[in-house]
Design an enzyme around this catalytic site. Sequence first.
Site, PDB file in Angstrom:
ATOM      1  N   GLU A   1       1.555   8.411 -12.455  1.00 33.25           N
ATOM      2  CA  GLU A   1       0.420   9.349 -12.412  1.00 33.25           C
ATOM      3  C   GLU A   1       0.031   9.736 -10.988  1.00 33.25           C
ATOM      4  O   GLU A   1      -0.980  10.412 -10.778  1.00 33.25           O
ATOM      5  CB  GLU A   1      -0.792   8.740 -13.124  1.00 33.25           C
ATOM      6  CG  GLU A   1      -0.544   8.317 -14.569  1.00 33.25           C
ATOM      7  CD  GLU A   1      -0.085   9.480 -15.433  1.00 33.25           C
ATOM      8  OE1 GLU A   1      -0.633  10.586 -15.278  1.00 33.25           O
ATOM      9  OE2 GLU A   1       0.860   9.292 -16.218  1.00 33.25           O
ATOM     10  N   GLY A   2       0.797   9.262  -9.989  1.00 38.19           N
ATOM     11  CA  GLY A   2       0.502   9.646  -8.605  1.00 38.19           C
ATOM     12  C   GLY A   2      -0.456   8.688  -7.929  1.00 38.19           C
ATOM     13  O   GLY A   2      -0.379   7.474  -8.118  1.00 38.19           O
TER      14      GLY A   2
ATOM     15  N   SER B   1      -2.825   3.550  -5.849  1.00 37.07           N
ATOM     16  CA  SER B   1      -1.649   4.159  -6.475  1.00 37.07           C
ATOM     17  C   SER B   1      -1.659   3.908  -7.976  1.00 37.07           C
ATOM     18  O   SER B   1      -2.109   2.875  -8.451  1.00 37.07           O
ATOM     19  CB  SER B   1      -0.363   3.663  -5.817  1.00 37.07           C
ATOM     20  OG  SER B   1      -0.135   2.309  -6.102  1.00 37.07           O
TER      21      SER B   1
ATOM     22  N   GLY C   1       5.803   1.547  -4.515  1.00 37.44           N
ATOM     23  CA  GLY C   1       4.665   1.319  -3.621  1.00 37.44           C
ATOM     24  C   GLY C   1       5.119   1.049  -2.191  1.00 37.44           C
ATOM     25  O   GLY C   1       4.461   1.460  -1.226  1.00 37.44           O
ATOM     26  N   ASP C   2       6.246   0.355  -2.062  1.00 42.21           N
ATOM     27  CA  ASP C   2       6.790   0.081  -0.724  1.00 42.21           C
ATOM     28  C   ASP C   2       7.222   1.397  -0.062  1.00 42.21           C
ATOM     29  O   ASP C   2       7.022   1.604   1.141  1.00 42.21           O
ATOM     30  CB  ASP C   2       7.996  -0.863  -0.820  1.00 42.21           C
ATOM     31  CG  ASP C   2       7.653  -2.161  -1.529  1.00 42.21           C
ATOM     32  OD1 ASP C   2       6.472  -2.555  -1.508  1.00 42.21           O
ATOM     33  OD2 ASP C   2       8.566  -2.769  -2.126  1.00 42.21           O
TER      34      ASP C   2
ATOM     35  N   GLY D   1       1.126   4.561 -10.252  1.00 36.41           N
ATOM     36  CA  GLY D   1       2.464   4.662 -10.838  1.00 36.41           C
ATOM     37  C   GLY D   1       2.884   6.110 -11.011  1.00 36.41           C
ATOM     38  O   GLY D   1       2.688   6.944 -10.110  1.00 36.41           O
TER      39      GLY D   1
HETATM   40  N1  LIG Z   1       7.789   7.071 -12.627  1.00 37.59           N
HETATM   41  C1  LIG Z   1       7.347   7.670 -11.526  1.00 37.59           C
HETATM   42  N2  LIG Z   1       7.550   8.991 -11.333  1.00 37.59           N
HETATM   43  C2  LIG Z   1       7.116   9.609 -10.223  1.00 37.59           C
HETATM   44  N3  LIG Z   1       6.461   8.971  -9.225  1.00 37.59           N
HETATM   45  C3  LIG Z   1       6.232   7.659  -9.347  1.00 37.59           C
HETATM   46  C4  LIG Z   1       6.654   6.933 -10.499  1.00 37.59           C
HETATM   47  N4  LIG Z   1       6.281   5.644 -10.331  1.00 37.59           N
HETATM   48  C5  LIG Z   1       5.673   5.569  -9.134  1.00 37.59           C
HETATM   49  N5  LIG Z   1       5.635   6.769  -8.526  1.00 37.59           N
HETATM   50  C6  LIG Z   1       5.107   7.071  -7.183  1.00 37.59           C
HETATM   51  O1  LIG Z   1       5.075   5.868  -6.451  1.00 37.59           O
HETATM   52  C7  LIG Z   1       3.745   5.541  -6.035  1.00 37.59           C
HETATM   53  C8  LIG Z   1       3.553   4.054  -6.045  1.00 37.59           C
HETATM   54  O2  LIG Z   1       3.797   3.562  -7.344  1.00 37.59           O
HETATM   55  P1  LIG Z   1       3.012   2.316  -7.959  1.00 37.59           P
HETATM   56  O3  LIG Z   1       1.574   2.660  -8.163  1.00 37.59           O
HETATM   57  O4  LIG Z   1       3.789   1.858  -9.138  1.00 37.59           O
HETATM   58  O5  LIG Z   1       3.120   1.270  -6.752  1.00 37.59           O
HETATM   59  P2  LIG Z   1       3.144  -0.336  -6.752  1.00 37.59           P
HETATM   60  O6  LIG Z   1       2.609  -0.859  -8.046  1.00 37.59           O
HETATM   61  O7  LIG Z   1       2.480  -0.754  -5.503  1.00 37.59           O
HETATM   62  O8  LIG Z   1       4.702  -0.615  -6.653  1.00 37.59           O
HETATM   63  P3  LIG Z   1       5.487  -1.838  -5.929  1.00 37.59           P
HETATM   64  O9  LIG Z   1       4.474  -2.832  -5.471  1.00 37.59           O
HETATM   65  O10 LIG Z   1       6.416  -2.342  -6.987  1.00 37.59           O
HETATM   66  O11 LIG Z   1       6.261  -1.237  -4.799  1.00 37.59           O
HETATM   67  C9  LIG Z   1       2.859   6.308  -7.003  1.00 37.59           C
HETATM   68  O12 LIG Z   1       1.594   6.531  -6.409  1.00 37.59           O
HETATM   69  C10 LIG Z   1       3.662   7.589  -7.217  1.00 37.59           C
HETATM   70  O13 LIG Z   1       3.490   8.479  -6.134  1.00 37.59           O
HETATM   71 MG   LIG Z   2       2.669  -2.636  -4.623  1.00 41.40          MG
END
Ligand SMILES: Nc1ncnc2c1ncn2[C@@H]1O[C@H](COP(=O)(O)OP(=O)(O)OP(=O)(O)O)[C@@H](O)[C@H]1O
Ligand SMILES: [Mg+2]
Length: 307
Positions: free
Chosen positions: A223-224, A219, A250-251, A221
Amino acid sequence: MIVTVCLNPAIDVTYRVPELSVGRSHRVREVHARAGGKGINVARVLHQLAEPVTIAGLCGGTTGAEIAADLQRSGLRAVLTPISGQSRRTVTVVDAREATVLNEPGPQVSAAEWAAFGTAFSELVQAVRVVVMSGSVPPGCPDTSYAELVATARANGAAVVLDAEGEQLRHALGARPDVAKPNAVEVAHVFGRPVTTRRDALDAAQLLCDRGASTGIVSLGAEGFVAVTPSAAYDVRLPRQIPGNQTGAGDALAAALARGLARDDPWPELIADGAAVSAAAVAVPVAGGVATDIMAELRPGVVIEEV
Ligand SMILES: Nc1ncnc2c1ncn2[C@@H]1O[C@H](COP(=O)(O)OP(=O)(O)OP(=O)(O)O)[C@@H](O)[C@H]1O
Ligand SMILES: [Mg+2]
């Protein structure tokens, strides 16, 4: 039914102050406390999406009792193995600009307590479609904790979504989870190589598969994400960036993946749902919820490219 594993649950305390300045005392405007930890956040999202879910966790002390009571208030079913240590608290201080988070490591867990969890877990997973394993593991649990649980789940016919990092992720891949979903930073750390471009992320997702996952998702953020499934690799983008609270996105993605696996959805649909659900989680100020109107609005615009 879906089970989420939460080995290190917490009471998440949030303080709101006008402006945080280090070394000063502050008048707190608002304080909120509720049960959290990644496995609980995943369960909250599934519950909101009307998916039957049970939390499997370790819980102890007065904080553990608070966690159990809060889950009950929220209507979340939980099977909590008691431990003698005190479950942890996290503290988040939110001011007008940003959030500062203090994470306790969690209680010491004995070998006997870990074994008791293993027994409870193997009973629980018998009639379960999917297990989500996410978040940190408290001190005393072995580095192979998730590896052991993945093996147990799979032996009982349950699919596994694994959202872990570090040694837990490294060992658990070998137990062949159905989906592994670290973020770019976590996967860079575990493979000891930078993940800065989408190409890097795809290579890392492939490496997750080479090391044992059936599907690797990295993942990115706002950027998808990228996904390497048994049939194809996908590059997934949101129609727009959502402003708000990225913690817990991410959860929400893990929750959507589990729901899709439980329903046997085809990968393109499962992935588009994951993108819409996780992006819609950003619009909610606390982890463990999704803005369903934004989810519905984003879903048709998710861009999935086969690569
Ligand atoms: N600002 C945003 N706008 C649109 N989609 C987002 C955004 N931030 C996160 N996402 C979506 O959420 C997914 C997971 O985000 P991210 O990669 O931040 O997960 P993470 O770091 O595991 O988060 P966490 O561990 O805090 O739950 C991304 O792949 C995307 O689909
Ligand atoms: Mg996470």
